[in-house]
Design a protein around this motif. Structure first.
Motif, PDB file in Angstrom:
ATOM      1  N   ALA A   1      -0.837   5.097  10.487  1.00 18.46           N
ATOM      2  CA  ALA A   1      -0.769   6.551  10.398  1.00 18.46           C
ATOM      3  C   ALA A   1      -0.156   7.053   9.084  1.00 18.46           C
ATOM      4  N   PRO A   2       0.932   6.457   8.578  1.00 19.60           N
ATOM      5  CA  PRO A   2       1.486   6.962   7.307  1.00 19.60           C
ATOM      6  C   PRO A   2       0.509   6.844   6.141  1.00 19.60           C
ATOM      7  N   VAL A   3      -0.284   5.762   6.127  1.00 22.22           N
ATOM      8  CA  VAL A   3      -1.275   5.573   5.073  1.00 22.22           C
ATOM      9  C   VAL A   3      -2.335   6.667   5.150  1.00 22.22           C
ATOM     10  N   VAL A   4      -2.869   6.861   6.340  1.00 21.27           N
ATOM     11  CA  VAL A   4      -3.922   7.865   6.525  1.00 21.27           C
ATOM     12  C   VAL A   4      -3.392   9.264   6.218  1.00 21.27           C
TER      13      VAL A   4
ATOM     14  N   ASN B   1      -9.240  -1.582   4.577  1.00 20.31           N
ATOM     15  CA  ASN B   1      -9.881  -0.921   5.717  1.00 20.31           C
ATOM     16  C   ASN B   1      -8.979  -0.929   6.946  1.00 20.31           C
ATOM     17  N   PHE B   2      -8.317  -2.056   7.190  1.00 17.45           N
ATOM     18  CA  PHE B   2      -7.407  -2.164   8.326  1.00 17.45           C
ATOM     19  C   PHE B   2      -6.288  -1.127   8.223  1.00 17.45           C
ATOM     20  N   MET B   3      -5.637  -1.078   7.080  1.00 14.25           N
ATOM     21  CA  MET B   3      -4.511  -0.159   6.919  1.00 14.25           C
ATOM     22  C   MET B   3      -4.952   1.298   6.980  1.00 14.25           C
ATOM     23  N   ASN B   4      -6.184   1.575   6.588  1.00 16.38           N
ATOM     24  CA  ASN B   4      -6.689   2.941   6.615  1.00 16.38           C
ATOM     25  C   ASN B   4      -7.214   3.365   7.981  1.00 16.38           C
TER      26      ASN B   4
ATOM     27  N   ILE C   1       0.820  -1.205   0.000  1.00 18.83           N
ATOM     28  CA  ILE C   1       0.000   0.000   0.000  1.00 18.83           C
ATOM     29  C   ILE C   1       0.860   1.263   0.000  1.00 18.83           C
ATOM     30  N   MET C   2       1.930   1.294   0.804  1.00 16.40           N
ATOM     31  CA  MET C   2       2.748   2.497   0.854  1.00 16.40           C
ATOM     32  C   MET C   2       3.537   2.696  -0.430  1.00 16.40           C
TER      33      MET C   2
END
Length: 281
Positions: free
Chosen positions: A234-237, A227-230, A167-168
């Protein structure tokens, strides 16, 4: 330098307090995923039933609460920068019927405990974020009794942690995010083989050992992963808060495609790699 470290600590405190609601929501999911690293730490500590143990940067309470169950005549002090995370830890303890513990809000670089207080010290996924890692290790050694043990887990190198790079990496490719300063706190700061072991030795620990643990983050579906990562990362959000809806949708589509390519069975069981290091005073 001290001012810079204090700014980092304050920013981290605000971030973890802000994301405590997401961690509470996903706590069962997250703690099940991270349990092997906690068990490896516990195994490395050689606990006795009467031990007094310090769990540093424990967040929602692990592995401290699991340690408490193994020291029934002892106790565990669970610390973190963020009071909101420790509130989740206290609720988790109540659910599990754990009472031989206390929570303390404090900074690892200035532990509010006397020398030679604890029989063992644990730290799961904290070292990467400590502004001064050597000072943190030295503080752990200071409060540790002679002969006591410290054990910590950190994330390994990016190539072994698709659960976060999927994702990152996609976000970075689409948004051209600036690279963090060299040595800045971050996920993979301690990932190189021998890195944390060297810090342990510099802090005065002996009989230092290092082991690698690998496995998968079992999400069950791409949507659960997203959904979990979001809600906990914190870096994702932070990055996606700067993207418009069209860009977010494109990033999400690309992340799903990448996960499907790497893990075609559709369960979104993404690889992780960790390093567990222990040493004795």
């Amino acid at each position: 330098m001290e001012t810079q470290l204090e700014e980092i600590r304050e920013q981290q405190k605000q971030t973890w307090n802000k994301f405590s609601a997401g961690w509470r929501k996903w706590d069962d999911f997250t703690m099940d995923w991270l349990r092997p690293m906690g068990e490896a730490i516990i195994h490395s500590l050689h606990l006795q039933p009467t031990d007094v143990v310090l769990d540093v940067a424990a967040g929602t309470g692990e592995p401290g609460l699991s340690i408490a169950a193994r020291v029934p005549q002892g106790r565990v002090v669970i610390t973190d920068l963020a009071e909101s995370m420790l509130a989740v830890a206290r609720d988790n303890a109540a659910k599990k019927g754990v009472s031989n513990f206390e929570t303390v809000v404090c900074d690892v670089s200035e532990l509010p405990f006397a020398d030679n207080t604890f029989d063992a010290v644990s730290c799961r996924f904290g070292f990467m974020f400590f502004p001064d890692m050597l000072r943190a290790a030295q503080e752990m050694v200071r409060v540790l009794k002679p002969g006591g043990r410290v054990a910590a887990a950190v994330w390994s190198v990016p190539a072994k942690n698709v659960w976060v790079t999927a994702i990152m990496g996609t976000i970075s490719a689409n948004m051209q995010l600036p690279a963090p300063p060299p040595g800045a706190p971050g996920m993979f700061r301690c990932g190189a083989p021998g890195f944390l072991a060297d810090i342990f030795r510099q802090a005065g620990l002996h009989h230092v050992t290092e082991q690698e643990l690998t496995g998968t983050l079992n999400c069950g579906s791409n949507d659960t992963y997203w959904n979990f990562m979001n809600e906990v990362a914190a870096p994702v959000v932070g990055a996606l808060s700067k993207a418009d809806d069209e860009l977010k949708a494109r990033i999400k589509q690309q992340v799903f495609a990448l996960v499907d390519e790497k893990y075609p069975d559709g369960t979104a069981a993404l690889d992780y790699g960790t390093v567990v290091v222990s040493g004795q005073k």
